[in-house]
Design a protein around this motif. Structure first.
Motif, PDB file in Angstrom:
ATOM      1  N   ASN A   8       4.327  26.113 -15.737  1.00  0.00           N
ATOM      2  CA  ASN A   8       5.597  26.369 -15.054  1.00  0.00           C
ATOM      3  C   ASN A   8       6.405  25.095 -14.842  1.00  0.00           C
ATOM      4  OD1 ASN A   8       5.320  29.106 -14.933  1.00  0.00           O
ATOM      5  ND2 ASN A   8       4.589  29.181 -12.819  1.00  0.00           N
ATOM      6  N   GLU A   9       5.718  23.975 -14.586  1.00  0.00           N
ATOM      7  CA  GLU A   9       6.455  22.719 -14.416  1.00  0.00           C
ATOM      8  C   GLU A   9       7.016  22.274 -15.772  1.00  0.00           C
ATOM      9  OE1 GLU A   9       4.344  19.455 -12.589  1.00  0.00           O
ATOM     10  OE2 GLU A   9       6.186  18.306 -12.358  1.00  0.00           O
ATOM     11  N   ALA A  10       6.236  22.529 -16.820  1.00  0.00           N
ATOM     12  CA  ALA A  10       6.693  22.169 -18.161  1.00  0.00           C
ATOM     13  C   ALA A  10       7.924  22.994 -18.553  1.00  0.00           C
ATOM     14  CB  ALA A  10       5.566  22.390 -19.166  1.00  0.00           C
ATOM     15  N   VAL A  11       7.929  24.259 -18.176  1.00  0.00           N
ATOM     16  CA  VAL A  11       9.110  25.100 -18.433  1.00  0.00           C
ATOM     17  C   VAL A  11      10.308  24.503 -17.704  1.00  0.00           C
ATOM     18  CG1 VAL A  11      10.184  27.352 -17.972  1.00  0.00           C
ATOM     19  CG2 VAL A  11       7.846  27.252 -18.859  1.00  0.00           C
ATOM     20  N   ALA A  12      10.101  24.173 -16.426  1.00  0.00           N
ATOM     21  CA  ALA A  12      11.199  23.618 -15.623  1.00  0.00           C
ATOM     22  C   ALA A  12      11.732  22.335 -16.267  1.00  0.00           C
ATOM     23  CB  ALA A  12      10.722  23.337 -14.196  1.00  0.00           C
ATOM     24  N   ARG A  13      10.815  21.488 -16.734  1.00  0.00           N
ATOM     25  CA  ARG A  13      11.238  20.217 -17.352  1.00  0.00           C
ATOM     26  C   ARG A  13      12.035  20.483 -18.635  1.00  0.00           C
ATOM     27  NH1 ARG A  13      12.669  15.203 -15.932  1.00  0.00           N
ATOM     28  NH2 ARG A  13      13.334  14.359 -17.917  1.00  0.00           N
ATOM     29  N   PRO A  30       3.121  35.047 -11.322  1.00  0.00           N
ATOM     30  CA  PRO A  30       2.947  33.609 -11.481  1.00  0.00           C
ATOM     31  C   PRO A  30       4.195  32.870 -11.970  1.00  0.00           C
ATOM     32  CG  PRO A  30       2.164  34.706 -13.455  1.00  0.00           C
ATOM     33  CD  PRO A  30       2.782  35.767 -12.569  1.00  0.00           C
ATOM     34  N   SER A  31       5.385  33.275 -11.558  1.00  0.00           N
ATOM     35  CA  SER A  31       6.596  32.627 -12.081  1.00  0.00           C
ATOM     36  C   SER A  31       7.219  31.627 -11.101  1.00  0.00           C
ATOM     37  CB  SER A  31       7.656  33.690 -12.394  1.00  0.00           C
ATOM     38  OG  SER A  31       8.187  34.223 -11.190  1.00  0.00           O
ATOM     39  N   THR A  32       6.824  31.703  -9.826  1.00  0.00           N
ATOM     40  CA  THR A  32       7.568  31.041  -8.745  1.00  0.00           C
ATOM     41  C   THR A  32       7.827  29.550  -8.958  1.00  0.00           C
ATOM     42  OG1 THR A  32       6.441  32.615  -7.306  1.00  0.00           O
ATOM     43  CG2 THR A  32       7.634  30.839  -6.222  1.00  0.00           C
ATOM     44  N   GLU A  33       6.815  28.830  -9.461  1.00  0.00           N
ATOM     45  CA  GLU A  33       6.949  27.359  -9.523  1.00  0.00           C
ATOM     46  C   GLU A  33       8.027  26.907 -10.506  1.00  0.00           C
ATOM     47  OE1 GLU A  33       4.104  28.937 -10.226  1.00  0.00           O
ATOM     48  OE2 GLU A  33       2.763  28.582  -8.538  1.00  0.00           O
ATOM     49  N   ASP A 132       0.736  26.708 -24.555  1.00  0.00           N
ATOM     50  CA  ASP A 132       0.245  25.610 -23.709  1.00  0.00           C
ATOM     51  C   ASP A 132       1.461  24.940 -23.068  1.00  0.00           C
ATOM     52  OD1 ASP A 132       1.427  23.963 -25.619  1.00  0.00           O
ATOM     53  OD2 ASP A 132      -0.450  23.502 -26.627  1.00  0.00           O
ATOM     54  N   SER A 133       1.217  23.925 -22.258  1.00  0.00           N
ATOM     55  CA  SER A 133       2.333  23.326 -21.509  1.00  0.00           C
ATOM     56  C   SER A 133       3.336  22.640 -22.440  1.00  0.00           C
ATOM     57  CB  SER A 133       1.805  22.344 -20.469  1.00  0.00           C
ATOM     58  OG  SER A 133       1.036  23.030 -19.516  1.00  0.00           O
ATOM     59  N   ARG A 157       8.467  34.350 -22.305  1.00  0.00           N
ATOM     60  CA  ARG A 157       7.354  35.082 -21.684  1.00  0.00           C
ATOM     61  C   ARG A 157       6.199  34.140 -21.341  1.00  0.00           C
ATOM     62  NH1 ARG A 157       2.571  38.655 -24.200  1.00  0.00           N
ATOM     63  NH2 ARG A 157       2.177  40.006 -22.427  1.00  0.00           N
ATOM     64  N   MET A 158       5.864  34.148 -20.071  1.00  0.00           N
ATOM     65  CA  MET A 158       4.701  33.392 -19.616  1.00  0.00           C
ATOM     66  C   MET A 158       3.619  34.390 -19.233  1.00  0.00           C
ATOM     67  SD  MET A 158       5.821  30.250 -19.596  1.00  0.00           S
ATOM     68  CE  MET A 158       4.813  29.280 -18.456  1.00  0.00           C
ATOM     69  N   CYS A 159       2.412  33.898 -18.997  1.00  0.00           N
ATOM     70  CA  CYS A 159       1.381  34.722 -18.377  1.00  0.00           C
ATOM     71  C   CYS A 159       0.614  33.810 -17.419  1.00  0.00           C
ATOM     72  CB  CYS A 159       0.465  35.371 -19.402  1.00  0.00           C
ATOM     73  SG  CYS A 159      -0.558  34.179 -20.243  1.00  0.00           S
ATOM     74  N   THR A 160      -0.180  34.394 -16.554  1.00  0.00           N
ATOM     75  CA  THR A 160      -0.824  33.627 -15.479  1.00  0.00           C
ATOM     76  C   THR A 160      -1.541  32.381 -16.006  1.00  0.00           C
ATOM     77  OG1 THR A 160      -1.098  35.679 -14.290  1.00  0.00           O
ATOM     78  CG2 THR A 160      -2.391  33.814 -13.502  1.00  0.00           C
ATOM     79  N   ARG A 161      -2.341  32.554 -17.065  1.00  0.00           N
ATOM     80  CA  ARG A 161      -3.132  31.421 -17.576  1.00  0.00           C
ATOM     81  C   ARG A 161      -2.260  30.266 -18.056  1.00  0.00           C
ATOM     82  NH1 ARG A 161      -7.842  31.701 -15.250  1.00  0.00           N
ATOM     83  NH2 ARG A 161      -8.191  33.904 -15.046  1.00  0.00           N
ATOM     84  N   ILE A 162      -1.197  30.590 -18.765  1.00  0.00           N
ATOM     85  CA  ILE A 162      -0.330  29.540 -19.318  1.00  0.00           C
ATOM     86  C   ILE A 162       0.527  28.940 -18.189  1.00  0.00           C
ATOM     87  CG2 ILE A 162       1.530  29.065 -20.983  1.00  0.00           C
ATOM     88  CD1 ILE A 162      -1.227  29.742 -22.255  1.00  0.00           C
ATOM     89  N   ALA A 163       0.993  29.784 -17.294  1.00  0.00           N
ATOM     90  CA  ALA A 163       1.856  29.319 -16.193  1.00  0.00           C
ATOM     91  C   ALA A 163       1.127  28.349 -15.279  1.00  0.00           C
ATOM     92  CB  ALA A 163       2.358  30.516 -15.386  1.00  0.00           C
ATOM     93  N   HIS A 164      -0.177  28.582 -15.083  1.00  0.00           N
ATOM     94  CA  HIS A 164      -0.908  27.805 -14.076  1.00  0.00           C
ATOM     95  C   HIS A 164      -1.944  26.847 -14.660  1.00  0.00           C
ATOM     96  CE1 HIS A 164       0.231  30.867 -10.713  1.00  0.00           C
ATOM     97  NE2 HIS A 164       1.208  30.054 -11.007  1.00  0.00           N
TER      98      HIS A 164
END
Ligand SMILES: Cc1ncc(C[n+]2csc(CCOP(=O)(O)OP(=O)(O)O)c2C)c(N)n1
Length: 577
Positions: A8-13, A30-33, A132-133, A157-164
């Protein structure tokens, strides 16, 4: 610069470097971050919207005005945002528009396990799925270009494992994307029938163009290995395949999961003996292969339920457990529970004790369904408690005592409209707003009732009492859920009266930093009769040893609720001992 980032941080970046100007989201694991990390950048606008539909429409407006915009949500949030999504597909975009959606296979923190890829197919918009990130970062950054190039919103599309999960990302610099000048264009943006009819063929042609792009784009790649088995996969499953099978198989890894390529898949399939599709949840890629005439295996081997792992893949494909160590399966389960001192507990005790039929909603308070409180009768989706209560009461006609419970954030999200319906269509319904001054379940996000915005700066604060009055509810009363007698009195009186009513059960979440806790309470062993009354609260700080109650001082926050229950005065505050 190389950094270890969660997905999720990588998406934000990636979104930041890609030139985002506006992000509007509603939290959801698992999208919040994604949005929380974006809110740290001061040169973009970030906000929590009251719900996902609003967030998607804000992103649309910002795109219409020429800026690159984003909204992020969990999978069920896309149900709420589906209305704008389907027509956004027709209007297309001005500034690039990215919708991040995070699925939750295995339902770590969700009420269902729906597969968001169906939305991409149904709305005819492209969907990227990182594994992956590094891909989270790259796909997010590129998504704006893709959106503008093909004039479409893009789903990430993310999923819990990839997001976290964390992996290394080589980050770069932000590239400003100048805001495009606004040009009025009714035929593109006013979706009334005459114009929308002209847009539909454009959408179909766009899907063909993106399918062509998917044939050779860098997001889809083949890794040749053994040719006996060819695996087609994407996202987290790709990682399981690589770990479990290495290069004993060939892999077609898809980064665009809608639209799916045809030639690339046919070509890959023609070069391997057996094609197996490994995808969590539904057999979407498998069905696509079959429409191409490929005898692909997939859901005949792998379940559509829950998450996979390298163990699943190894056992099903190789018929043996993986050689690499796996997680110790005996990790103790840690089911969620209401915290010690949770302000929801007192109200649930009052409801449970008085055998009220309670339609529930989604939030920390869903945990009121658990034993020993067992205070809920239903939980469907956000907002459904309020509208559902009205429907229940239409049929029940006052035979049972009924109420519904809904948190402050959920009330803002989609509870208000249900209350309008109760008021307008007049049932004697009692709505209990559990106002803990925060969006608790998803990790303390601000919402329109808290008086602060996403940055923690003071903001306009919705006055719940005034709002309920304005909706037409005459009986609005506020209670302190740490006061059991007050809660019981309110519940019994308000469920009795012959008109709609609202009880606001108000006390801030005990985990909020500004909340001052009290010294813990203690059991006087001499006075304790072992009646277990205090145990009926389900407080994790209270346990039973040698037929007496024991209070764990590391958990107890001195809310005193158990003290009110003890008929023998055996529970005492520390300082009064
Ligand atoms: C459509 C949708 N969006 C987001 C979520 C994630 N979610 C679950 S509960 C919740 C809000 C909870 O906050 P609140 O209603 O204030 O109750 P609290 O947890 O603080 O008790 C959210 C955002 C969801 N389940 N469904």
């Amino acid at each position: 610069m190389k950094k270890l980032l969660i997905g999720n941080e990588a998406v934000a970046r990636g979104l930041y470097e890609g030139g985002i100007k506006v992000v509007s989201s509603y939290p959801g694991t698992p999208s919040t971050e994604i949005t929380e990390f974006l809110s740290k950048y001061d040169d973009i606008h970030s906000e929590w919207a009251p719900n996902e539909k609003v967030a998607a429409e804000v992103a649309f407006g910002a795109s219409l005005a020429g800026a690159r915009s984003v909204c992020a949500m969990k999978h069920v949030g896309l149900n709420v945002a589906a209305d704008p999504l389907f027509t956004l597909s027709y209007t297309g975009v001005t500034g690039g528009l990215v919708i991040c959606v995070a699925d939750d296979p295995a339902m770590h923190s969700s009420q269902n396990e729906q597969d968001s890829r169906h939305y991409a197919i149904a709305a005819k918009v492209p969907m990227l799925e990182p594994a992956d990130s590094e891909e989270c970062y790259r796909f997010a950054k590129d998504a704006f270009e893709l959106s503008e190039k093909f004039d479409t919103p893009v789903l990430l599309r993310m999923c819990t494992r990839i997001a976290h999960s964390q992996s290394v990302v080589d980050t770069g610099e932000r590239k400003e994307a100048p805001v495009k000048p606004y040009v009025k264009n009714g035929e593109k943006y006013i979706m009334m029938p005459a114009f929308a009819k002209k847009r539909h063929p454009i959408v179909e042609a766009r899907t063909e163009a993106i399918t062509e792009f998917a044939e050779s784009c860098p997001y889809n790649k083949i890794e040749w290995g053994g040719k006996d088995i060819g695996i087609i996969t994407s996202g987290s499953c790709y990682q399981y395949v690589k770990e479990a099978l290495g290069d004993t198989v060939s892999v077609l890894k898809l980064g665009i999961v809608n639209p799916l390529p045809r030639k690339l898949i046919l070509d890959f399939a023609s070069k391997v003996r057996r094609v197996i599709v490994i995808e969590e949840l539904d057999g979407i890629i498998e069905t696509h292969c079959r429409t191409l005439g490929i005898e692909a295996e997939g859901k005949s081997l792998f379940t559509p339920i829950g998450e996979y792992s390298q163990k699943t893949v190894s056992e099903i494909i190789l018929g043996k457990s993986p050689e690499k160590p796996t997680l110790n399966e005996s990790v103790p389960a840690r089911p969620p529970m209401m915290c010690a001192g949770c302000p929801h507990r007192g109200m649930f005790y009052a409801l449970s004790k008085n055998k009220i039929t309670v339609l529930g909603d989604i939030g920390c308070y869903t945990l009121g369904a658990q034993a020993p409180l067992c205070a809920l009768d239903s939980t469907l989706c956000m907002g459904a408690s309020v509208s559902g209560l009205h429907g229940f009461n239409l049929v029940d006609g006052g035979k049972s005592r009924t109420a519904c419970v809904i948190g402050d954030s959920t009330f803002m999200h989609s509870g208000m409209t249900g209350l309008v319906n109760i008021s307008y269509n007049a049932t004697n319904s009692t709505v209990i707003i559990l106002d803990n001054s925060i969006t608790g379940m998803t990790g303390h996000q601000q919402n329109p009732t808290t008086g602060y915005n996403i940055k923690g700066d003071p903001a306009a604060k919705v006055d719940l009492e005034a709002l309920c009055h304005a909706i037409g509810i005459n009986h609005v009363r506020v209670v302190d859920p740490y006061n059991i007698e007050e809660c019981e009195k309110a519940v019994l009186e308000e469920t009795e009266i012959a008109e709609p009513s609202v009880i606001i059960s108000r006390r801030p979440c005990v985990l909020l930093k500004y909340v001052k806790t009290q010294s813990p309470v203690t059991v006087d062993n001499g006075k304790c009769r072992g009646c277990r009354k205090c145990m009926t609260l389900g407080c994790p700080a209270i346990s039973f040893k040698n037929k007496k109650a024991v209070i764990d001082h590391t958990l107890c926050v001195g809310c005193d609720v158990c003290k009110q229950l003890c008929h023998f005065g055996a529970i005492e505050s520390e300082e009064r001992k």
